[in-house]
Design a protein around this motif. Structure first.
Motif, PDB file in Angstrom:
ATOM      1  N   VAL A 290       0.844  -1.198   0.000  1.00  0.00           N
ATOM      2  CA  VAL A 290       0.000   0.000   0.000  1.00  0.00           C
ATOM      3  C   VAL A 290       0.879   1.248   0.000  1.00  0.00           C
ATOM      4  O   VAL A 290       2.000   1.230   0.503  1.00  0.00           O
ATOM      5  CB  VAL A 290      -0.946   0.017   1.224  1.00  0.00           C
ATOM      6  CG1 VAL A 290      -1.874  -1.175   1.196  1.00  0.00           C
ATOM      7  CG2 VAL A 290      -0.152   0.032   2.532  1.00  0.00           C
ATOM      8  N   PRO A 291       0.394   2.341  -0.561  1.00  0.00           N
ATOM      9  CA  PRO A 291       1.170   3.592  -0.568  1.00  0.00           C
ATOM     10  C   PRO A 291       1.407   4.105   0.851  1.00  0.00           C
ATOM     11  O   PRO A 291       0.595   3.905   1.752  1.00  0.00           O
ATOM     12  CB  PRO A 291       0.278   4.564  -1.360  1.00  0.00           C
ATOM     13  CG  PRO A 291      -0.625   3.690  -2.155  1.00  0.00           C
ATOM     14  CD  PRO A 291      -0.861   2.468  -1.320  1.00  0.00           C
ATOM     15  N   GLN A 292       2.538   4.765   1.044  1.00  0.00           N
ATOM     16  CA  GLN A 292       2.867   5.382   2.333  1.00  0.00           C
ATOM     17  C   GLN A 292       3.346   6.812   2.094  1.00  0.00           C
ATOM     18  O   GLN A 292       3.897   7.136   1.038  1.00  0.00           O
ATOM     19  CB  GLN A 292       3.963   4.603   3.058  1.00  0.00           C
ATOM     20  CG  GLN A 292       3.585   3.179   3.435  1.00  0.00           C
ATOM     21  CD  GLN A 292       4.645   2.526   4.304  1.00  0.00           C
ATOM     22  OE1 GLN A 292       4.854   2.916   5.466  1.00  0.00           O
ATOM     23  NE2 GLN A 292       5.338   1.545   3.756  1.00  0.00           N
ATOM     24  N   ASP A 293       3.127   7.658   3.088  1.00  0.00           N
ATOM     25  CA  ASP A 293       3.582   9.052   3.034  1.00  0.00           C
ATOM     26  C   ASP A 293       4.379   9.363   4.287  1.00  0.00           C
ATOM     27  O   ASP A 293       4.004   8.947   5.388  1.00  0.00           O
ATOM     28  CB  ASP A 293       2.392  10.014   2.929  1.00  0.00           C
ATOM     29  CG  ASP A 293       1.625   9.831   1.625  1.00  0.00           C
ATOM     30  OD1 ASP A 293       2.260   9.915   0.557  1.00  0.00           O
ATOM     31  OD2 ASP A 293       0.411   9.587   1.681  1.00  0.00           O
ATOM     32  N   SER A 310       6.619  10.047  -0.791  1.00  0.00           N
ATOM     33  CA  SER A 310       5.443   9.266  -1.171  1.00  0.00           C
ATOM     34  C   SER A 310       5.913   8.003  -1.880  1.00  0.00           C
ATOM     35  O   SER A 310       6.713   8.063  -2.818  1.00  0.00           O
ATOM     36  CB  SER A 310       4.527  10.069  -2.103  1.00  0.00           C
ATOM     37  OG  SER A 310       3.457   9.263  -2.580  1.00  0.00           O
ATOM     38  N   THR A 311       5.436   6.821  -1.408  1.00  0.00           N
ATOM     39  CA  THR A 311       5.787   5.558  -2.049  1.00  0.00           C
ATOM     40  C   THR A 311       4.541   4.940  -2.670  1.00  0.00           C
ATOM     41  O   THR A 311       3.430   5.123  -2.174  1.00  0.00           O
ATOM     42  CB  THR A 311       6.389   4.562  -1.049  1.00  0.00           C
ATOM     43  OG1 THR A 311       5.375   4.129  -0.128  1.00  0.00           O
ATOM     44  CG2 THR A 311       7.529   5.197  -0.263  1.00  0.00           C
ATOM     45  N   CYS A 312       4.747   4.207  -3.756  1.00  0.00           N
ATOM     46  CA  CYS A 312       3.626   3.565  -4.448  1.00  0.00           C
ATOM     47  C   CYS A 312       4.147   2.334  -5.181  1.00  0.00           C
ATOM     48  O   CYS A 312       5.145   2.427  -5.916  1.00  0.00           O
ATOM     49  CB  CYS A 312       2.979   4.537  -5.433  1.00  0.00           C
ATOM     50  SG  CYS A 312       1.571   3.854  -6.330  1.00  0.00           S
ATOM     51  N   CYS A 314       4.464  -0.170  -7.983  1.00  0.00           N
ATOM     52  CA  CYS A 314       4.192  -0.207  -9.419  1.00  0.00           C
ATOM     53  C   CYS A 314       4.548  -1.591  -9.967  1.00  0.00           C
ATOM     54  O   CYS A 314       4.852  -2.504  -9.203  1.00  0.00           O
ATOM     55  CB  CYS A 314       4.976   0.891 -10.137  1.00  0.00           C
ATOM     56  SG  CYS A 314       4.551   2.567  -9.592  1.00  0.00           S
ATOM     57  N   GLU A 318       8.636  -0.638  -6.037  1.00  0.00           N
ATOM     58  CA  GLU A 318       8.110   0.571  -5.404  1.00  0.00           C
ATOM     59  C   GLU A 318       8.720   1.831  -6.024  1.00  0.00           C
ATOM     60  O   GLU A 318       9.933   1.971  -6.107  1.00  0.00           O
ATOM     61  CB  GLU A 318       8.413   0.546  -3.904  1.00  0.00           C
ATOM     62  CG  GLU A 318       7.432  -0.261  -3.089  1.00  0.00           C
ATOM     63  CD  GLU A 318       7.678  -0.097  -1.601  1.00  0.00           C
ATOM     64  OE1 GLU A 318       6.908   0.603  -0.928  1.00  0.00           O
ATOM     65  OE2 GLU A 318       8.642  -0.690  -1.111  1.00  0.00           O
ATOM     66  N   LYS A 319       7.839   2.728  -6.433  1.00  0.00           N
ATOM     67  CA  LYS A 319       8.278   4.040  -6.900  1.00  0.00           C
ATOM     68  C   LYS A 319       8.242   5.010  -5.729  1.00  0.00           C
ATOM     69  O   LYS A 319       7.332   4.977  -4.904  1.00  0.00           O
ATOM     70  CB  LYS A 319       7.362   4.556  -8.022  1.00  0.00           C
ATOM     71  CG  LYS A 319       7.700   5.972  -8.472  1.00  0.00           C
ATOM     72  CD  LYS A 319       6.800   6.445  -9.600  1.00  0.00           C
ATOM     73  CE  LYS A 319       7.123   7.889  -9.975  1.00  0.00           C
ATOM     74  NZ  LYS A 319       6.316   8.382 -11.095  1.00  0.00           N
TER      75      LYS A 319
END
Length: 606
Positions: A290-293, A310-312, A314, A318-319
């Motif tokens: 899951v994305p994290q900030d 911000s991580t996401c 892909c 992870e980007k």
């Protein structure tokens, strides 16, 4: 080689040599303006200009010799001084050894860091020369066939920043065994095929996480992250993009609103790189789905910077995107934002109001927060209680009570605003009005004696009221509370070091309602490209604005839900200059270019 004037552009040098036709030069210039991140020399070669001519002219500009490697076989003794893996790392091939002087064909013969490293490793005086990319490939092939001790496992990362490449040599990939199954342990029954696949996937995820966590604390990965941050801040980047791809990981910097590729690193660096950033941002390194900030605070060049992380996840990993926030940038003052005196006077008058709502619109990254904070910095005083609610708090200003939204704890914009109204505020700043509940409380606050400043996403200033109506706010409440709306964009400024006069396309000028045939004395400028602006012709940014004051006529139109076109015409009659007009005025003043204003302001239908 007799070098020409280093301040001339590549197109000028090619033209003086008779190596390019005017129509090809015009087409290449237009394509580069449409694709600012693409190198001009690559565009020219694609359009049929001989590669040797292009890079020989570039060598003249760089004031280094041009080396024609199309039919040259490097000196074996010279090749032996620099192993093949270092040649790939430096994107350079030694070609001639004359005593203690080593001539090296390079993709970037002005890179003093690489030249110094080669001098130390070879013990020779380095003479850098420029060669064309295809010639470099031929020289590399000759080097490989000569056999000079190259490592077959050398990393394919030519063109990567030398500092990063040196650190990568100390960071070896860790082997992960994804094939371990429950049935491998004594006493356990053989798993079904589905369970086996699930356990293998879980084992790989756990191994990757463990590997990333272990390597994240090693000195090389720490230095790699620090180097990426240092170069981004030094180059004035606003964002860092770390993007996993099928082969390798791409690192790009957003400079003056445009992304530029900075380097590529091997795929095995991704996990420890992301883990290191997560550790710095106090994020969960085990969570990748899951994305994290998060947030990182760093101090570089005697300035404080906050990095929003911000991580996401892909397709290939992870980007990570890091937004660089320079705390000093919001204290630059209203007079440094690019506002013309009459617009700044209206803004200062609005901020001096005892109550009402002032909204700033624009897309993400258009400078809305900087404008808000610059205004707050002017009106904030010891006699006033100023409170802000943001998601997240981007800059800390002394004298303000700033609240960070925390949805997990139930602290939303609306909840914070309700609390503010019991805190005796004079001025309230809302980071973004994005829903009906927040908008209604903001309107009520403006109607009960508070000055409310906030941002909203619309295309222009007259659309602000329409957007609030779409959210569900009653039109008569908007008309009663809204005192003004400001729409803005950020446009790149012409580099002052390579600024020169030019003639824009007549079709572009006509879109602004300006006919050059009727106004032959008006001059326009652009940047020809230089080392100080990374050959883009632009350095720095300034705002393009559209300020709409709400008078009785416009308020009446809002109440009766008049068409947007009528509101816009009434606003213009009330003194509003559109963003197109403001941008064109900045072009006539020599601050930016027609093409740049077209890029950031004009949309379909305009």
């Amino acid at each position: 080689m007799a070098a020409t004037n280093g301040k001339k552009s590549l197109l000028q040098v090619l033209g003086e040599k008779g190596k390019i036709k005017r129509e090809v030069a015009v087409e290449a210039m237009r394509e580069q303006q449409a694709n600012p991140g693409k190198a001009l020399e690559n565009i020219l070669v694609e359009k049929g200009v001989p590669e040797a001519d292009v890079f020989e002219s570039k060598a003249d500009i760089l004031q280094v010799p041009f080396f024609d490697g199309s039919e040259f076989k490097p000196d074996p003794e010279a090749l032996g001084l620099l192993p093949e893996d270092l040649q790939k790392r430096y994107n350079a091939v030694p070609v001639i050894l004359n005593g203690k002087k080593l001539t090296v064909a390079m993709a970037n013969p002005r890179d003093v860091f690489i030249i110094d490293e080669m001098r130390q490793k070879t013990g020779c005086d380095i003479e850098p020369v420029l060669t064309a990319p295809s010639h470099m490939e031929l020289l590399r092939n000759a080097s490989s066939s000569n056999g000079n001790g190259a490592s077959p496992e050398a990393t394919e990362t030519s063109g990567v920043n030398a500092e990063i490449e040196e650190l990568l040599g100390n960071l070896a990939p860790v082997e992960v065994d994804p094939n371990k199954k429950k049935g491998d342990r004594p006493g356990e029954e053989e798993s079904t095929e589905r369970e086996t696949n699930l356990s293998q996937a879980a084992a790989m995820t756990q191994s990757d996480t463990a590997e990333g966590a272990a390597l994240a604390d090693e000195a090389p990965i720490i230095r790699i992250v620090n180097t990426i941050l240092m170069y981004a801040i030094r180059d004035g980047a606003s964002d860092i993009h770390i993007e996993p791809q099928r082969k390798g990981v791409r690192v790009r910097y957003r400079i003056d609103g445009v992304l530029h590729e900075q380097m590529k690193v091997p795929q095995y660096v991704l996990n420890p790189l992301v883990s290191r950033i997560k550790i710095m941002a106090d994020l969960n390194i085990a969570e990748r789905r899951v994305p994290q900030d998060g947030r990182i605070h760093v101090k570089m060049q005697d300035n404080d910077f906050d990095l929003r992380v911000s991580t996401c996840l892909c397709q290939f990993g992870e980007k990570v995107v890091l937004r660089i926030l320079d705390k000093s940038s919001v204290l630059i003052g209203l007079d440094k934002l690019g506002l013309y005196p009459e617009t700044q006077e209206i803004l200062e008058d609005v901020c001096a109001q005892p109550n009402g709502m002032f909204l700033i619109s624009g897309p993400t990254g258009s400078g809305k927060t900087t404008t808000l904070y610059s205004a707050l910095n002017v009106i904030n005083s010891i006699e006033k209680n100023t409170m802000t609610v943001e998601d997240p708090v981007e800059y800390q200003l002394p004298g303000l009570s700033q609240v960070n939204v925390n949805r997990k704890a139930g602290l939303t914009f609306a909840n914070a605003l309700r609390s503010f109204l019991r805190q005796d505020p004079d001025i309230i700043m809302i980071g973004e009005t994005r829903d009906l509940e927040t908008a209604e409380i903001a309107v009520q606050a403006a109607l009960t004696g508070h000055l409310v400043l906030t941002t909203i996403h619309t295309n222009d200033a007259p659309s602000i009221a329409t957007r609030l109506v779409d959210m569900g706010v009653e039109p008569f409440l908007i008309a009663a509370s809204m005192v003004a709306g400001l729409a803005q964009r950020l446009t790149r400024k012409i580099c002052p070091d390579c600024k020169e006069e030019y003639v824009p396309q007549r079709e572009l000028l006509l879109r602004f309602g300006f006919d050059p045939k009727l106004n032959p004395d008006v001059k326009f400028y652009h940047g020809r490209g230089c080392d100080n602006c990374r050959q883009t012709g632009y350095r720095g940014r300034l705002g393009v604005y559209e300020m709409m004051r709400v008078n009785e006529e416009i308020a009446e139109m809002i109440v009766r839900r008049a068409p947007l076109s009528e509101v816009k015409e009434a606003a213009k009659a009330n003194g509003m200059h559109t963003m197109q007009e403001d941008g064109f005025r900045k072009c006539r003043d020599g601050l930016t270019t027609i093409e740049e204003v077209m890029r950031v302001v004009f949309t379909a239908g305009h």
